[in-house]
Design a protein around this motif. Structure first.
Motif: not given
Lengths: 181, 353
Positions: B219, B222-223, B226-227, B229
Motif C-alpha cells: 500500500f 501504491l499511495i 498514486w499521489s 502521479n
C-alpha cells in the motif's frame, strides 16, 4: 447495629496453599467436586490456572472487533463526507472520492479502536476497578503478593461450611479462613 | 512425475517455436515459485536470531523448503542466459528512452551477470549453511542483512528492470514480505497436522503479521505512486489495471491477503490444522495469481502461445520444485523422528540409571 456484611450465611472460604503445584491440584479437586465459583490469587501468573478455571475470554475479542468495525466505518464516512459532500475540492486532478488517501487514517483509527476495545473489555471483564474485596478481610492475604497461593470459594449453603473445610484440608490447604462476602 | 515430464516437453516445444515466449514463461514461473524457498531462508534466519519453540519444532520444515533454493538458482540460469531476449535495456543505446539511458551505468550486461553471481553465492550459501544440523549463532544477523540486500537488488534486476522506466524504493521490501508470507503459507499447507496446536497458532500469528507487513509495503508503494502521479511510475499501475489484469489483480489481492486475514482472526480456529491448511491454500493461489499480475504485464507484446506456455512452465518448474521438496521433507522428517526417539531413549536411560 450489626454490620450487614456479617449477615448469616454470606461467607466465603479463603484457603492458603504453599506451592503452585498444590494450588493446581486443589483446583482440579474442587472443580471435580462441582465448584464453579472459584477465585485464585497468586504472587505470579501460574501456568494452567486459567485452563483449570475454564476461563474463556469470550467478550474481549467481540468487543474489540465490534468497536473496530464501528470506528472504521465512522472514520471512512467522516472523510468521505468532508471530501465529497461538505467541502468538495479537487486535489491534483483526482476524483473527489479518492479512497487510497482515506485508507491510512482508517487503519490508524481501527488499530486504536481495537486496542482500546480490548483494554476496556478486559478491565470490565475483571470487574475492575474494585475498591473492596472480601479477601482483604484476611490478615494473611498480604502474602498473596509474596509467597502464598489463595483460593476463594463462595458457596450458597452455610451447612456446607464444615464439610468444605475438611475437603480443603484434604487438598493440603495450609490455612482456611472465613471471610464475609 | 509424468505431469512434470509432459510439462517440460511442452516447454521444450516452446523453445523450438518461439524462444522469447518460452523465456518469458520460464522467468515468470521461476520467480513465482522461487519466492517460496527464499522466504523459508528468511524464516530460518529470523528464528536463528530470536529463538522460540515455534521454530525449534518446525525447523525441519523450513530447512526442507530452503534446500530447494538451489533448484531455483539453477532454474534462474535459463533467463540469465537469455537476458538479451528478455530485458528491454539490452537493446542498442540509440533506441532507448532518455530515462533508461541514464540507468545504463547500473543496467549493463557484465555488471548484471556479476550481481546475479553474487545473489547465487549469498542465497545458495545461506541455504546450504542453514540446512546444516548446527549453526553458529552469531552468523544469523549478517546473514539476514545479506539476504535483505540481495533481495532488494534482485527486485531491481529481475522485476523492475523488465520495465526500465519504472522505479520504486519499497519494491524490494514488498517482495521480501511477499516471499516470507508465501513460504509460511506453504509450510502450513504441508505440515500443519504434524505440529502441536500451540506451535501451529504461533506460526499462524507470525504468518498473519507477515501478511499485514506485505499489505503495508504494497500500500505504501501504491499511495506514493498514486499521489505523485508521475508518468514513469504510474504507468506500472496503469499497465496492470487495464483490460483483464484489473479483475485478476483484485482477485489476487482478495485471495492473498483479504480472505486469509479474515480467516486468521479467530484464535481458536488458528489452532485447527485443517482450517490453517485451507487458509494457506487460498493464500498460495493468491500468491501465484499475484506474481502473474506483477510480471506478465511487463512484457509489452503478448504472443498467443503464452496461453499454453505460461501454465506449462508454471507446472514444470513448480513440479520440479515439489519433487525436490517432498524428497527433502521426507528425509528431514525421518531424521527429526529418529532424533526425537534417540533423545527420548537417552532421557529414559538416564532416568533408569
Amino acid at each position: 447495629m450489626a454490620d450487614p456484611r456479617h449477615a448469616a450465611s454470606a461467607v466465603s472460604l479463603l484457603a492458603r496453599f504453599d506451592s503452585a503445584e498444590a494450588l493446581l491440584a486443589a483446583l482440579t479437586g474442587l472443580r471435580a467436586d462441582g465448584h464453579r465459583r472459584l477465585e485464585v490469587f497468586s504472587p505470579y501468573p501460574v501456568a494452567g490456572v486459567a485452563e483449570k478455571l475454564a476461563f474463556r475470554p469470550r467478550w474481549v475479542p467481540i468487543v474489540s472487533l465490534a468497536l473496530t468495525i464501528g470506528v472504521v466505518i465512522a472514520g471512512y464516512y467522516m472523510q468521505w463526507y468532508s471530501a465529497v459532500v461538505d467541502y468538495p475540492y479537487v486535489v491534483g486532478g483526482k476524483p473527489l472520492h479518492s479512497w487510497p488517501a482515506f485508507i491510512p487514517v482508517v487503519v490508524a483509527l481501527g488499530l486504536l479502536a481495537a486496542v482500546i476495545g480490548a483494554v476496556v473489555a478486559m478491565i470490565a471483564g475483571n470487574r475492575l476497578p474494585q475498591p473492596y474485596h472480601p479477601a482483604f478481610e484476611a490478615e494473611s492475604f498480604l502474602r498473596a503478593s509474596d509467597d502464598a497461593f489463595f483460593v476463594l470459594l463462595s458457596f450458597e449453603n452455610s451447612d456446607d461450611r464444615q464439610r468444605l473445610s475438611e475437603r480443603l484440608r484434604e487438598l493440603h490447604a495450609q490455612e482456611i479462613q472465613e471471610v464475609p462476602r | 512425475m509424468i505431469i512434470v515430464i509432459v510439462a517440460l516437453a511442452v516447454c521444450l516445444l516452446g523453445v523450438a517455436i518461439d524462444l522469447r515466449s518460452f523465456l518469458q514463461a520460464w522467468l515468470v514461473a521461476t520467480l513465482t515459485w522461487g519466492m517460496l524457498p527464499l522466504g523459508a531462508v528468511a524464516v530460518l534466519l529470523i528464528h536463528g536470531l530470536t529463538g522460540g519453540a515455534w521454530g525449534n519444532e518446525s525447523r525441519y520444515l523450513w530447512q526442507a523448503l530452503a534446500s530447494t533454493t538451489h533448484l531455483f538458482l539453477l532454474a534462474m540460469l535459463v533467463p540469465l542466459l537469455g537476458m538479451s531476449w528478455l530485458m528491454p535495456w539490452t537493446a542498442p543505446v540509440e533506441t532507448l528512452p532518455e530515462v533508461v539511458r541514464h540507468k545504463l551505468l547500473y543496467l549493463n550486461m557484465p555488471f548484471f551477470v556479476i550481481r546475479n553471481l553474487l545473489y547465487a553465492l549469498i542465497w545458495g550459501g545461506l541455504a546450504w549453511w542453514l540446512c546444516q544440523p548446527r549453526q553458529h549463532r552469531r552468523a544469523h544477523a549478517p546473514g539476514a542483512i545479506l539476504w535483505v540486500l540481495a533481495f532488494t537488488f534482485f527486485g531491481f534486476d529481475w522485476f523492475m528492470s523488465l520495465e526500465p522506466k519504472f522505479y520504486s524504493d519499497v519494491f524490494g521490501l514488498e517482495l521480501m514480505t511477499l516471499a516470507v508470507s508465501s513460504a509460511m503459507a506453504l509450510g502450513l499447507l504441508l505440515c500443519a497436522p504434524m505440529l502441536r496446536p500451540a506451535i501451529r497458532s504461533d506460526i499462524a500469528n507470525l504468518w498473519l503479521g507477515m501478511l499485514l507487513g506485505w499489505a503495508f509495503m504494497a500500500f505504501s508503494q501504491l499511495i506514493i505512486i498514486w499521489s505523485g502521479n508521475m508518468p514513469h511510475e504510474i504507468g506500472w499501475y496503469l499497465q496492470r489495471t487495464s483490460g483483464s489484469w484489473r479483475p485478476i489483480g483484485r482477485l489476487a489481492f482478495a485471495l492473498f491477503l483479504f480472505v486469509p486475514f479474515l480467516m486468521l482472526l479467530s484464535s481458536s480456529l488458528k489452532r485447527r490444522a485443517s482450517w490453517l491448511q485451507v487458509t494457506a491454500a487460498i493464500c498460495l493461489v493468491g500468491h501465484v495469481l499475484h506474481m502473474q499480475w506483477m510480471l506478465w504485464p511487463a512484457f509489452s507484446k503478448w504472443p498467443a502461445n503464452q496461453a499454453w506456455l505460461g501454465p506449462a512452465a508454471l507446472i514444470a518448474v513448480g513440479g520440479l520444485g515439489y519433487l525436490w521438496l517432498s524428497r527433502a521433507l521426507s528425509t528431514n522428517l525421518n531424521r527429526n523422528l529418529s532424533e526425537n526417539l534417540t533423545g527420548r531413549a537417552i532421557e529414559q536411560g538416564g532416568r533408569h540409571g
